[in-house]
Design an enzyme around this catalytic site. Structure first.
Site, short mmCIF file in Angstrom:
data_model
loop_
_atom_site.label_atom_id
_atom_site.label_comp_id
_atom_site.label_asym_id
_atom_site.label_seq_id
_atom_site.Cartn_x
_atom_site.Cartn_y
_atom_site.Cartn_z
N ASP A 113 47.04 33.41 0.11
CA ASP A 113 45.86 33.84 -0.65
C ASP A 113 44.84 32.72 -0.88
O ASP A 113 44.13 32.71 -1.89
CB ASP A 113 46.28 34.44 -2.01
CG ASP A 113 47.25 35.58 -1.83
OD1 ASP A 113 47.15 36.30 -0.82
OD2 ASP A 113 48.13 35.75 -2.70
N LYS A 170 41.80 32.93 3.40
CA LYS A 170 41.77 32.91 4.87
C LYS A 170 40.82 33.98 5.42
O LYS A 170 40.04 33.73 6.34
CB LYS A 170 43.18 33.11 5.43
CG LYS A 170 44.15 32.02 5.02
CD LYS A 170 45.56 32.30 5.47
CE LYS A 170 46.23 33.43 4.74
NZ LYS A 170 46.52 33.19 3.31
N GLY A 177 47.31 40.15 2.81
CA GLY A 177 46.15 40.88 2.28
C GLY A 177 44.97 39.93 2.34
O GLY A 177 44.90 38.99 1.56
N HIS A 178 44.10 40.12 3.31
CA HIS A 178 42.98 39.20 3.52
C HIS A 178 41.68 39.89 3.10
O HIS A 178 41.31 40.92 3.66
CB HIS A 178 42.91 38.76 4.99
CG HIS A 178 44.10 37.95 5.41
ND1 HIS A 178 44.27 37.43 6.65
CD2 HIS A 178 45.20 37.57 4.71
CE1 HIS A 178 45.40 36.76 6.71
NE2 HIS A 178 46.00 36.84 5.54
N GLN A 206 49.88 34.39 5.18
CA GLN A 206 50.68 33.67 4.18
C GLN A 206 50.21 32.21 4.11
O GLN A 206 49.05 31.94 4.39
CB GLN A 206 52.19 33.75 4.51
CG GLN A 206 52.80 35.12 4.31
CD GLN A 206 52.51 36.11 5.41
OE1 GLN A 206 52.76 35.85 6.57
NE2 GLN A 206 52.00 37.26 5.06
N GLY A 253 48.71 43.93 -5.86
CA GLY A 253 48.04 44.00 -7.16
C GLY A 253 48.74 43.18 -8.24
O GLY A 253 48.31 43.16 -9.40
#
Ligand code: GDP
Ligand code: IMO
Ligand code: MG
Length: 452
Positions: free
Chosen positions: A37, A40, A64-65, A247, A325
């Site tokens: 996070d 990226k 999650g990007h 990651q 989330g």
């Protein structure tokens, strides 16, 4: 005579090397240097316009990007972050693991955004499939671990990579095999036996299986190719490729905070195994770090803040998982950890994100070393969770100013410029990009050699 022969061999070696390098382009890499996070998605989205191809090489829907442009926000999980640039090819490489269900949801969102990906999204025939029972196994395994759980995103990542290294898994190319269904059944039965060893958990396997087979058709309709040849042909034709990590280095299966890691190699070496490019073809390695540090899920985090400063970083940085989330754990920047990640990745330049989130602090702390049992060290110990380990901080003056949206280094307040200069010197790497907000345009490019 012998002297001339040696000279001739040296000249030939130099010419071959030169020839190789002029003929074949290099693959540039963007990857996270902390626990994921780092931003990226934002950096890849910004850089993508300089490339012909963006390729993911590991991970899967655990990623999650986030991309923000034109006032809109998009979160990508399996699809590379170059998909919003019309003229770009995007590759899901062999090192990635794919769940047709999550991929289909992502494609729905791209359809909503009127992104035409049909001819531009290529999937490796060697990428492994996340089966419904992999997701089930992930959940059962985590539940059985109780308070020692990894804090997995529960997307089935661990069990899928286990089946890959265990030589059991199914690959995208297998979808075309006449006996695919039979092979699926065999693995499923194996998984169910394994699951019976865990305490029972709530999981609607029938529903997931029905959705999985349904969405499989969508995956099959994408361009499934041998991305190894595709990548090498593209390089031979002088195409520019950007490899997008998922990651972060501290979640790497070998070099991360094991066992609180993911199940793939998140580091530069992963580009070689996850795309099939050879080590000589790696070009720029752009490491990304936040101006502070976050982690989501369990595991050691030496500079974690449990006080109001940590909460402040979470609030200002909107530190909530893009995939799950979950609130992210927040702490100060840890240079012992970042240096370790730089070493393992061969970072050639740095992109620092979220400097705008430090605007309210009188003082900003940075850990340059750890103290363990009275000894100061700049090396990561085997056990980062060691109770006796304490980060040694130096405080730097804050700038007490909103930096959001500033796009030139000269427009930053002196204290912010000094903070960047201090980090550049401590890490001995050029800070090519400094990000001052989530939007695509909120980025300072400091090195004109790479400017766009
Ligand atoms: P990734 O997984 O590395 O792509 O990062 P995530 O998307 O999970 O998390 C990064 C978050 O920070 C996202 O919400 C981004 O929109 C946001 N972000 C990225 N760069 C910046 C920045 O420079 N400043 C601020 N305030 N937010 C940023
Ligand atoms: P991006 O690409 C942050 C973490 C999980 C958990 C551990 C193992 O968005 O930076 P897994 O689902 O792989 O079994 O989870 O790794 N994790 C991430 N943390 N960003 C990610 O991806 C992550 N992907 C996995 O929280 O601690
Ligand atoms: Mg993320």
């Amino acid at each position: 005579m012998r002297y001339f022969r040696v000279l001739e061999a040296v000249v030939r070696a130099v010419l071959i090397t030169l020839f190789k390098h002029t003929r074949t382009m290099a693959v540039d890499v963007v990857l996270g240097l902390q626990w994921g996070d780092e931003g990226k998605g934002k950096i890849v989205d910004f850089l993508a316009k300089e490339y012909d191809i963006v390729a993911r090489f590991q991970g899967g829907p655990n990623a999650g990007h986030t991309l923000k442009f034109d006032g809109k926000k998009y979160v990508l999980h399996t699809v590379p972050s170059g998909i919003f640039r019309d003229d770009l090819i995007n590759i899901i490489g062999n090192g990635v693991v794919i769940d047709p269900i999550t991929l289909s949801k992502e494609l729905d969102k791209l359809d909503d955004a009127r992104v035409d990906y049909a001819e531009r999204l290529l999937v490796s025939n060697k990428a492994h499939l996340i089966l419904p029972t992999h997701v089930y196994l992930d959940a059962a395994s985590e539940a059985a671990k109780g308070k020692n759980k990894i804090g997995s995103t529960l997307k089935g990542i661990g069990p899928t990579y286990m089946d890959k290294t265990g030589r059991n898994g199914l690959r995208v190319g297998d979808l075309l095999a006449a006996d695919f269904k039979q092979r699926y059944e065999t693995i499923k039965q194996k998984h169910l036996k394994l699951i019976s060893l865990y305490p029972e958990i709530d999981f609607d396997l029938d529903a997931r299986e029905a959705a999985w087979f349904d969405k499989l058709e969508r995956l099959k309709a994408l361009k499934i190719v041998d991305t190894l040849y595709y990548v090498h042909n593209a390089l031979d034709q002088g195409k520019k490729i950007l490899a997008e990590g998922a990651q972060g280095s501290m979640l790497d299966i070998d070099f991360g905070t094991f066992p609180f890691v993911t199940s793939s190699n998140t580091i530069t070496a992963g580009v070689c195994t996850g795309l099939g490019v050879n080590p000589h073809q790696i070009g720029r390695v752009i490491g990304i770090m936040k101006a502070y540090c976050t982690r989501v899920g369990s595991g050691p985090f030496p500079t974690e803040l449990h006080d109001e400063n940590g909460q402040h970083l979470r609030d200002v940085g909107q530190e909530y998982g893009a995939t799950t989330g979950r609130p992210r754990r927040c702490g100060w920047l840890d240079l012992v950890q970042v240096k370790y990640a730089m070493m393992v990745n061969g970072v050639t330049e740095m992109a620092m994100t979220k400097i705008d989130c430090l605007g309210d602090f009188d003082e900003i702390q940075v850990a340059h070393s750890y103290n363990t049992l009275g000894q100061s060290t700049r090396e990561l110990p085997f056990e980062l969770s060691d109770e006796s380990l304490a980060p040694e901080y130096t405080a730097y003056p804050g700038w007490k100013m909103d930096l959001s949206g500033i796009d030139s280094l000269d427009d930053l307040p002196a204290a912010a410029q000094e903070y960047i200069a201090m980090l550049e010197s401590a890490l001995d790497v050029p800070f090519t990009y400094v990000s001052t907000g989530p939007e695509r345009k909120s980025l300072i490019t400091t090195n004109t050699a790479y400017s766009t």
